[in-house]
Scaffold this active site. Structure first.
Site, mmCIF file in Angstrom:
data_model
loop_
_atom_site.group_PDB
_atom_site.id
_atom_site.type_symbol
_atom_site.label_atom_id
_atom_site.label_comp_id
_atom_site.label_asym_id
_atom_site.label_seq_id
_atom_site.Cartn_x
_atom_site.Cartn_y
_atom_site.Cartn_z
ATOM 1 N N PHE A 100 0.831 -1.215 0.000
ATOM 2 C CA PHE A 100 0.000 0.000 0.000
ATOM 3 C C PHE A 100 0.868 1.269 0.000
ATOM 4 C CE2 PHE A 100 -2.063 2.702 3.483
ATOM 5 C CZ PHE A 100 -2.651 3.572 2.590
ATOM 6 N N ILE A 101 1.641 1.474 1.055
ATOM 7 C CA ILE A 101 2.409 2.717 1.171
ATOM 8 C C ILE A 101 3.548 2.730 0.152
ATOM 9 C CG2 ILE A 101 3.911 4.072 2.707
ATOM 10 C CD1 ILE A 101 2.072 3.083 5.039
ATOM 11 N N ASP A 104 13.194 -11.312 -0.681
ATOM 12 C CA ASP A 104 13.023 -11.034 0.745
ATOM 13 C C ASP A 104 14.088 -10.008 1.144
ATOM 14 O OD1 ASP A 104 12.990 -11.129 3.504
ATOM 15 O OD2 ASP A 104 13.032 -13.317 3.628
ATOM 16 N N TYR A 106 4.697 -7.308 16.903
ATOM 17 C CA TYR A 106 4.841 -6.267 15.876
ATOM 18 C C TYR A 106 5.428 -4.990 16.495
ATOM 19 C CZ TYR A 106 3.527 -2.568 12.597
ATOM 20 O OH TYR A 106 3.555 -1.478 11.762
ATOM 21 N N VAL A 138 -2.715 5.018 8.602
ATOM 22 C CA VAL A 138 -2.696 5.528 7.226
ATOM 23 C C VAL A 138 -3.838 4.892 6.423
ATOM 24 C CG1 VAL A 138 -1.209 5.950 5.245
ATOM 25 C CG2 VAL A 138 -0.183 5.373 7.461
HETATM 26 P P1 NAD Z 1 1.602 -3.584 3.125
HETATM 27 O O1 NAD Z 1 1.431 -4.955 3.695
HETATM 28 O O2 NAD Z 1 0.589 -3.092 2.158
HETATM 29 O O3 NAD Z 1 3.036 -3.431 2.481
HETATM 30 C C1 NAD Z 1 4.186 -4.101 2.954
HETATM 31 C C2 NAD Z 1 4.916 -4.633 1.739
HETATM 32 O O4 NAD Z 1 6.137 -5.228 2.159
HETATM 33 C C3 NAD Z 1 4.121 -5.723 1.002
HETATM 34 O O5 NAD Z 1 4.133 -5.450 -0.380
HETATM 35 C C4 NAD Z 1 4.892 -7.024 1.297
HETATM 36 O O6 NAD Z 1 4.772 -7.963 0.261
HETATM 37 C C5 NAD Z 1 6.286 -6.479 1.489
HETATM 38 N N1 NAD Z 1 7.125 -7.295 2.361
HETATM 39 C C6 NAD Z 1 6.817 -7.797 3.573
HETATM 40 N N2 NAD Z 1 7.867 -8.463 4.078
HETATM 41 C C7 NAD Z 1 8.858 -8.372 3.171
HETATM 42 C C8 NAD Z 1 10.193 -8.843 3.122
HETATM 43 N N3 NAD Z 1 10.726 -9.542 4.136
HETATM 44 N N4 NAD Z 1 10.935 -8.569 2.029
HETATM 45 C C9 NAD Z 1 10.425 -7.857 0.993
HETATM 46 N N5 NAD Z 1 9.173 -7.386 0.993
HETATM 47 C C10 NAD Z 1 8.394 -7.629 2.072
HETATM 48 O O7 NAD Z 1 1.696 -2.586 4.385
HETATM 49 P P2 NAD Z 1 1.731 -0.984 4.413
HETATM 50 O O8 NAD Z 1 0.508 -0.545 5.138
HETATM 51 O O9 NAD Z 1 2.054 -0.427 3.096
HETATM 52 O O10 NAD Z 1 2.951 -0.755 5.413
HETATM 53 C C11 NAD Z 1 4.223 -0.284 4.997
HETATM 54 C C12 NAD Z 1 5.060 -0.033 6.231
HETATM 55 O O11 NAD Z 1 4.445 0.942 7.058
HETATM 56 C C13 NAD Z 1 5.282 -1.259 7.110
HETATM 57 O O12 NAD Z 1 6.598 -1.214 7.607
HETATM 58 C C14 NAD Z 1 4.294 -1.064 8.232
HETATM 59 O O13 NAD Z 1 4.694 -1.717 9.407
HETATM 60 C C15 NAD Z 1 4.340 0.455 8.380
HETATM 61 N N6 NAD Z 1 3.136 1.037 9.002
HETATM 62 C C16 NAD Z 1 1.964 1.062 8.309
HETATM 63 C C17 NAD Z 1 0.846 1.647 8.913
HETATM 64 C C18 NAD Z 1 -0.484 1.742 8.193
HETATM 65 O O14 NAD Z 1 -1.425 2.344 8.744
HETATM 66 N N7 NAD Z 1 -0.628 1.208 6.980
HETATM 67 C C19 NAD Z 1 0.936 2.187 10.209
HETATM 68 C C20 NAD Z 1 2.163 2.116 10.882
HETATM 69 C C21 NAD Z 1 3.276 1.576 10.249
#
Ligand code: NAD
Length: 339
Positions: free
Chosen positions: A27-28, A77, A165, A195
């Site tokens: 997503f982000i 990864d 987490y 977010v």
């Molecule tokens: P998401 O699950 O949509 O995106 C995470 C991406 O990372 C995915 O595409 C997944 O396939 C990839 N991924 C996971 N493990 C991996 C690895 N070991 N190697 C390579 N790729 C890997 O989540 P998001 O909401 O986009 O979150 C992005 C970041 O923001 C994360 O670190 C999350 O912890 C942090 N975060 C998000 C929120 C929120 O509200 N969305 C809030 C706080 C923190």
């Protein structure tokens, strides 16, 4: 007067850089990728496609209007040292987003959470150091505030982590701090609050509340609120996460070495959130106008209120949220309705 963000974008357009976005199929990450390509940057996109989708990358590239060859995708990864080194080669700035991002999933899968979130960051930090990356901005989370009841949440007043987490994100911050002191790579941590926006996954047991409720309402299914709905969170629009990352990536070196809250700075109750989503969707789906949520017992361990003090990011990065909750939700609802 031009904002710091407008100036940062101008500066990047004038002197493009090479970036690594980890988690770029998520997503982000895909929203970061889209804006970087729009600004004429060259991007290496790394993702293991564990929760992300290749389609998100394709959509981000198409939406940016950039030639496809300005984005190179590596399926790997982040914890794989060779892949991380390959991804960091020739890169100026890393935006590390890859993680297993769900609190309930981390409680069910603590080892996988550790491997992904801690080993992933350490691997990228080490590859960045070895490749001569200038700056690394990484995603932390408001979950590190844990059991702290101090509001608004301020960077220097954290509590005890309440999930694997949250612990993994706190450990990320400790490693990043150690790495900066020991090796001199410029590091910036960002504690995102809640977010929302386009390309956030609405499906599955670990989806976030906004895309889940949108999906359920569009499918005519009931939405559940745990507790009385007066719990609050700091929901904010994905464009402001993108802004915070690009500001951190281009800020003066003196603004690095710190952790910043990234949020709207305002609390929204779950009842208010449900009302805005339902009213927004009922403009095109009038049958949703009178839908009410189902209230269920508050879940154990759920925090009651959370919202950020964003003054550090305002003062040191020039971060100014650009979308109110209503504005961000309007864009988000349009996107989900169209998709
Ligand atoms: P998401 O699950 O949509 O995106 C995470 C991406 O990372 C995915 O595409 C997944 O396939 C990839 N991924 C996971 N493990 C991996 C690895 N070991 N190697 C390579 N790729 C890997 O989540 P998001 O909401 O986009 O979150 C992005 C970041 O923001 C994360 O670190 C999350 O912890 C942090 N975060 C998000 C929120 C929120 O509200 N969305 C809030 C706080 C923190």
């Amino acid at each position: 007067m031009e904002t710091e963000y407008a100036l940062a974008c101008e500066e990047l357009r004038a002197a493009p850089r090479r970036w690594l976005v980890t988690g770029a199929a998520g997503f982000i990450g895909s929203n970061l990728l889209e804006q970087l390509l729009r600004l004429g940057q060259e991007v290496v996109a790394l993702d293991d496609l564990s929760t992300g989708r290749l389609h998100n990358i394709e959509e981000a590239v198409a939406a940016s209007g950039a030639p496809a060859d300005r984005c190179r995708f590596i399926e790997a990864d982040a914890a794989d040292r060779d892949a991380a080194l390959e991804a960091c080669r020739g890169v100026d700035i890393v935006l590390h987003q890859a993680a297993m991002g769900s609190v309930p999933r981390s409680i069910e899968e603590p080892l996988a959470t550790y491997a992904c979130n801690v080993e992933g960051l350490v691997s990228v930090l080490d590859a960045a150091r070895e490749s001569g990356v200038q700056r690394l901005v990484y995603a932390s989370s408001n979950s590190v505030y844990g059991d702290s009841t101090h509001l608004p949440q301020m960077e220097n007043r954290i509590g005890t982590a309440q999930s694997p987490y949250a612990a993994s994100k706190r450990v990320n911050e400790m490693y990043a701090n150690m790495h900066r002191r020991s090796y001199g790579v410029e590091l910036v941590g960002q504690r995102y609050f809640n977010v929302f926006g386009k390309r956030q996954n609405p499906d599955g047991p670990y989806s976030s509340v906004i895309p889940r409720w949108i999906g359920l309402l569009l499918d005519g299914q009931p939405c559940r609120i745990y507790g009385d709905g007066r719990s609050s969170r700091d929901f904010f629009y994905v464009d402001d996460v993108v802004q915070a990352n690009l500001l951190a990536a281009t800020a003066e070196a003196s603004a690095t070495g710190a952790i910043y809250n990234v949020a709207s700075g305002d609390p929204t109750t779950l009842n208010e959130l449900f009302g805005i989503i339902r009213d927004g969707l009922s403009r095109t789906r009038p049958e949703l106008r009178d839908v009410e949520p189902l209230y269920e017992q508050l879940r154990a361990g759920e925090i009651r209120h959370s919202y950020a003090d964003i003054s550090r990011a305002r003062q040191r990065l020039g971060y100014v949220p650009t979308h109110s909750l209503a504005q961000g939700l309007e864009r988000t609802l349009d996107w989900y309705t169209a998709h």
